[in-house]
Write an enzyme that holds these catalytic residues in place. Sequence first.
Site, PDB file in Angstrom:
ATOM      1  N   MET A  30       8.711  14.470 -10.914  1.00 18.88           N
ATOM      2  CA  MET A  30       7.641  15.446 -11.127  1.00 18.88           C
ATOM      3  C   MET A  30       7.630  16.467  -9.983  1.00 18.88           C
ATOM      4  O   MET A  30       6.666  17.223  -9.832  1.00 18.88           O
ATOM      5  CB  MET A  30       6.286  14.742 -11.232  1.00 18.88           C
ATOM      6  CG  MET A  30       6.242  13.784 -12.428  1.00 18.88           C
ATOM      7  SD  MET A  30       4.581  13.522 -13.070  1.00 18.88           S
ATOM      8  CE  MET A  30       3.774  12.798 -11.670  1.00 18.88           C
ATOM      9  N   HIS A  37      12.786  10.609  -3.351  1.00 17.88           N
ATOM     10  CA  HIS A  37      13.480  11.237  -4.488  1.00 17.88           C
ATOM     11  C   HIS A  37      14.960  11.486  -4.138  1.00 17.88           C
ATOM     12  O   HIS A  37      15.845  11.260  -4.966  1.00 17.88           O
ATOM     13  CB  HIS A  37      12.849  12.593  -4.834  1.00 17.88           C
ATOM     14  CG  HIS A  37      11.427  12.537  -5.293  1.00 17.88           C
ATOM     15  ND1 HIS A  37      10.378  13.001  -4.539  1.00 17.88           N
ATOM     16  CD2 HIS A  37      10.871  12.091  -6.450  1.00 17.88           C
ATOM     17  CE1 HIS A  37       9.243  12.858  -5.202  1.00 17.88           C
ATOM     18  NE2 HIS A  37       9.504  12.298  -6.367  1.00 17.88           N
ATOM     19  N   GLN A 148      11.876   1.892  -7.045  1.00 17.21           N
ATOM     20  CA  GLN A 148      11.044   0.679  -7.081  1.00 17.21           C
ATOM     21  C   GLN A 148       9.650   0.948  -6.534  1.00 17.21           C
ATOM     22  O   GLN A 148       8.782   0.087  -6.612  1.00 17.21           O
ATOM     23  CB  GLN A 148      11.710  -0.443  -6.287  1.00 17.21           C
ATOM     24  CG  GLN A 148      12.897  -1.030  -7.020  1.00 17.21           C
ATOM     25  CD  GLN A 148      13.566  -2.162  -6.265  1.00 17.21           C
ATOM     26  OE1 GLN A 148      13.244  -2.404  -5.105  1.00 17.21           O
ATOM     27  NE2 GLN A 148      14.489  -2.828  -6.908  1.00 17.21           N
ATOM     28  N   GLN A 153       6.406   0.802 -13.574  1.00 21.07           N
ATOM     29  CA  GLN A 153       7.042   1.854 -14.381  1.00 21.07           C
ATOM     30  C   GLN A 153       8.515   1.542 -14.624  1.00 21.07           C
ATOM     31  O   GLN A 153       9.032   1.696 -15.740  1.00 21.07           O
ATOM     32  CB  GLN A 153       6.902   3.191 -13.646  1.00 21.07           C
ATOM     33  CG  GLN A 153       7.752   4.311 -14.237  1.00 21.07           C
ATOM     34  CD  GLN A 153       7.524   5.632 -13.524  1.00 21.07           C
ATOM     35  OE1 GLN A 153       6.534   6.277 -13.765  1.00 21.07           O
ATOM     36  NE2 GLN A 153       8.447   6.041 -12.675  1.00 21.07           N
ATOM     37  N   MET A 184       6.590   6.594   0.742  1.00 16.88           N
ATOM     38  CA  MET A 184       6.620   8.043   0.509  1.00 16.88           C
ATOM     39  C   MET A 184       6.127   8.339  -0.904  1.00 16.88           C
ATOM     40  O   MET A 184       6.462   7.627  -1.851  1.00 16.88           O
ATOM     41  CB  MET A 184       8.032   8.580   0.676  1.00 16.88           C
ATOM     42  CG  MET A 184       8.458   8.611   2.110  1.00 16.88           C
ATOM     43  SD  MET A 184       9.958   9.570   2.285  1.00 16.88           S
ATOM     44  CE  MET A 184      10.113   9.509   4.054  1.00 16.88           C
ATOM     45  N   SER A 186       4.543  11.957  -3.355  1.00 14.97           N
ATOM     46  CA  SER A 186       4.093  13.354  -3.400  1.00 14.97           C
ATOM     47  C   SER A 186       2.589  13.410  -3.172  1.00 14.97           C
ATOM     48  O   SER A 186       2.066  14.370  -2.619  1.00 14.97           O
ATOM     49  CB  SER A 186       4.431  13.974  -4.755  1.00 14.97           C
ATOM     50  OG  SER A 186       5.793  13.765  -5.048  1.00 14.97           O
ATOM     51  N   ARG A 187       1.878  12.365  -3.603  1.00 10.61           N
ATOM     52  CA  ARG A 187       0.420  12.366  -3.495  1.00 10.61           C
ATOM     53  C   ARG A 187      -0.067  12.179  -2.053  1.00 10.61           C
ATOM     54  O   ARG A 187      -1.244  12.380  -1.776  1.00 10.61           O
ATOM     55  CB  ARG A 187      -0.195  11.297  -4.402  1.00 10.61           C
ATOM     56  CG  ARG A 187      -0.088  11.651  -5.878  1.00 10.61           C
ATOM     57  CD  ARG A 187      -0.927  10.711  -6.743  1.00 10.61           C
ATOM     58  NE  ARG A 187      -1.092  11.226  -8.076  1.00 10.61           N
ATOM     59  CZ  ARG A 187      -0.365  10.845  -9.133  1.00 10.61           C
ATOM     60  NH1 ARG A 187       0.594   9.948  -8.983  1.00 10.61           N
ATOM     61  NH2 ARG A 187      -0.579  11.381 -10.324  1.00 10.61           N
TER      62      ARG A 187
END
Length: 279
Positions: A30, A37, A148, A153, A184, A186-187
């Site tokens: 995202m 990532h 992981q 998910q 880590m 993004s949020r």
Amino acid sequence: MLTVRTIAELSAQIQKYKFSGLTIGFVPTMGYLHAGHISLVQAAKKQCAVTIVSIFVNPKQFGPGEDFSRYPRDLEHDTALLTKAGADILFVPSAEEIYTPAVRELKADTQLANIACGLARPGHFDGVVTVVARLFDLVQPDKAFFGQKDYQQLKIIQKMTEAENYPVEIIGCPLVREPDGLAMSSRNKYLTPKQRQIAPVLYRALTAAAKALQSGKNLTDARQFALNILENTPEIKIDYLEFLDRKNLTGLTEYIPNGTVILVAVYLGSTRLIDNLEA
Ligand code: AMP
């Protein structure tokens, strides 16, 4: 790296790769990329001839009142990181192209989805499997790489891939942490400096529980160790703390050495943080 925004442009490249017999590695994201990532991109590059990364903030996996509209975005920075990492194609589709009326709405496996994050975020995993299946249809990867970090998910995507008979190998990649242990994400951008200092408490709680189990304590005691650490942090509201069987994410009656995973989700202010540790 080539950035493509339409399915037509993407398909033209995929056709070329398929014609040349090149294996395709796929990393769906995202955006607002970080080293977690990039570790997936590196894994894809090692294992496949071509690496395709997608950036799509998927509206279907956000519930009402969640952070869809304010989810962090920085395509310029993401492009620079992916170019440096050596990705071949960045696919940045619009929601209109992804969600045409003919797109199939998938349901996540009920057993895997109706626990942990699925309880606080109803419909979230249906949105995830729907978009991943759509992206698999478009990208036609040989292997797809998932972190992981999102343990539940990953299991749900593995299950969907099998159930839908996608000829895609799902590769789970290790969770990447900041030096102080914070997973880590993004949020993490949402955290104030004070919250950012508090956030590594998740990892401390997980490691305390894992160490307790590994030194012979039972599940109840190990859970209490982790709870004590979290509950001593007044800024944190616990959503769940689960000790599960790694294989199928079912509850445990006793510790399975090397077969247990501890999953945690908390709210720190209005930010929801998740983490996990295998034990
Ligand atoms: P997202 O952009 O958050 O949807 O994540 C895209 C992919 O990156 C998912 O497979 C995540 O599990 C993975 N990912 C996110 N954060 C991390 C991390 N800290 N370590 C490893 N993988 C991650």
